[in-house]
Design an enzyme around this catalytic site. Structure first.
Site, PDB file in Angstrom:
ATOM      1  N   GLU A   1      -6.603  -0.342  -5.936  1.00 36.30           N
ATOM      2  CA  GLU A   1      -7.407   0.565  -5.410  1.00 36.30           C
ATOM      3  C   GLU A   1      -6.956   1.897  -6.323  1.00 36.30           C
ATOM      4  O   GLU A   1      -5.549   2.686  -5.116  1.00 36.30           O
ATOM      5  CB  GLU A   1      -7.381   0.187  -4.137  1.00 36.30           C
ATOM      6  CG  GLU A   1      -8.023  -1.205  -3.465  1.00 36.30           C
ATOM      7  CD  GLU A   1      -6.684  -1.874  -3.438  1.00 36.30           C
ATOM      8  OE1 GLU A   1      -4.920  -1.313  -2.981  1.00 36.30           O
ATOM      9  OE2 GLU A   1      -7.168  -2.828  -3.287  1.00 36.30           O
TER      10      GLU A   1
ATOM     11  N   HIS B   1       1.002  -0.920   0.027  1.00 39.58           N
ATOM     12  CA  HIS B   1       0.255   0.228  -0.175  1.00 39.58           C
ATOM     13  C   HIS B   1       1.011   0.750   0.607  1.00 39.58           C
ATOM     14  O   HIS B   1       1.545   1.678   0.757  1.00 39.58           O
ATOM     15  CB  HIS B   1      -0.339   0.205   1.228  1.00 39.58           C
ATOM     16  CG  HIS B   1      -1.677  -0.991   1.175  1.00 39.58           C
ATOM     17  ND1 HIS B   1      -3.485  -0.309   1.148  1.00 39.58           N
ATOM     18  CD2 HIS B   1      -2.865  -1.856   0.641  1.00 39.58           C
ATOM     19  CE1 HIS B   1      -4.438  -0.977   1.213  1.00 39.58           C
ATOM     20  NE2 HIS B   1      -4.008  -1.769   1.092  1.00 39.58           N
TER      21      HIS B   1
END
Length: 322
Positions: free
Chosen positions: A105, A37
């Site tokens: 994402e 991430h």
């Protein structure tokens, strides 16, 4: 069935991730997942280490295989750069590295200012990225590529393993699962969806490895475990495509206000009861996954691993022999 530990870069410091990897091997876990991430899902999680630095350090403290769960090699980082990072990780891990990939994402991929593509475009980009990476790993000499989404100009990866890296792809819906079945060496998901797993196998996945991961919330009491799961990982209860399109941690915090503590309690195994932790694996075992990864939510990761070492893992292996 292989049981692994899931390292959450969004919640733990780099030093904690490295220590958890070492302790996971001592506890009897057989492999590692590690998240990739740029941002955490919310500020309560509070971390987001660069995964490639963490993998390098982990390679020096344990011998477990490592899979990224998952890397997006399409928007924030060019696939040629991911190919180099993955190749170095495989060398450091003596071939025990699998590149887990997905379409990503907006939370992580919007940071360079690119427009967040629709899902069909993201899948198209991912397929081209896989082509680029495999060429860089397998072709001798320099590689050039002039595709719809990516350009590579006379690039060569000098530090790479002797065998091509396996690529596992996440599939959370039918379309992505079909692409994974066609182009990937393995399958990744986070739900015990037997139909999707069968779809992967029927549409080209065959007997390729299938991985799945989930989270538990170990704590001295069940109530405390529910509280910390709801506070730190309430975003896990968001429905539909929200996790793919919301662009920042504050948006996830706003959306998570709709997730009640009761909903968290009904969906998360919390507390110190070994039997409850064993039962949490049942849906994933019954669905037929080859590798199951479990993460801990909250500050009791070491205590959770002690419970798994002494009670949970022995019972799982007794009831699910290889």
């Amino acid at each position: 069935m292989q049981i692994g530990y899931f390292l959450s870069c969004e919640e733990y410091t780099p030093a904690e991730l490295i220590e958890q990897a070492r302790l996971a091997e001592e506890a009897g876990f057989e492999s590692l997942w590690i998240s990739d991430h740029f941002h955490p899902w919310n500020d309560a999680q509070g971390q987001s280490a660069f995964v490639w630095s963490a993998i390098g350090a982990i390679s020096q403290v344990c011998e477990l295989p490592v899979t990224t769960a998952v890397t997006c090699p399409t928007v924030r980082i060019h696939p040629a750069v991911i190919a180099q990072a993955a190749a170095t990780s495989a060398v450091l891990l003596n071939g025990r590295f699998r590149l887990g990939i997905g379409t990503g994402e907006a939370l992580n991929e919007h940071v360079l200012g690119s427009v967040w593509p629709t899902v069909d475009v993201r899948l198209e980009m991912l397929e081209e990225a896989v082509e680029v990476m495999r060429r860089l790993w397998t072709e001798d000499g320099f590689v050039s590529h002039h595709g719809k989404h990516y350009t590579v100009d006379t690039a060569r990866i000098y530090t790479k393993p002797t065998e091509p890296l396996p690529i596992y792809m996440s599939g959370f819906g039918p379309e992505a699962t079909d692409v994974a079945a066609r182009i990937a060496d393995g399958y990744i998901t986070t739900t015990p969806d037997k139909e999707l797993l069968q779809r992967f196998r029927d549409n080209g996945g065959g007997s390729k490895p299938a991985q799945v991961g989930f989270k538990v919330s170990y704590a001295p009491t069940e109530d405390e475990g529910v509280e910390q799961a709801h506070r730190i990982w309430g975003n896990s209860g968001l429905p539909g495509e929200l996790s793919q399109v919301l662009p920042s941690p504050r948006h996830f915090e706003q959306a998570t206000q709709l997730v009640t503590k009761e909903a968290t309690a009904s969906s998360v195994t919390a507390g110190p009861d070994a039997e409850a932790h064993v039962k949490a694996f049942a849906p994933y075992v019954e669905a037929g996954f080859d590798e199951i990864y479990v993460a801990n939510m909250g500050p009791y990761a070491v205590d959770m691993m002690n419970l798994y070492r002494t009670e949970v893992l022995p019972e799982l292996r007794r009831t699910n022999p290889a």
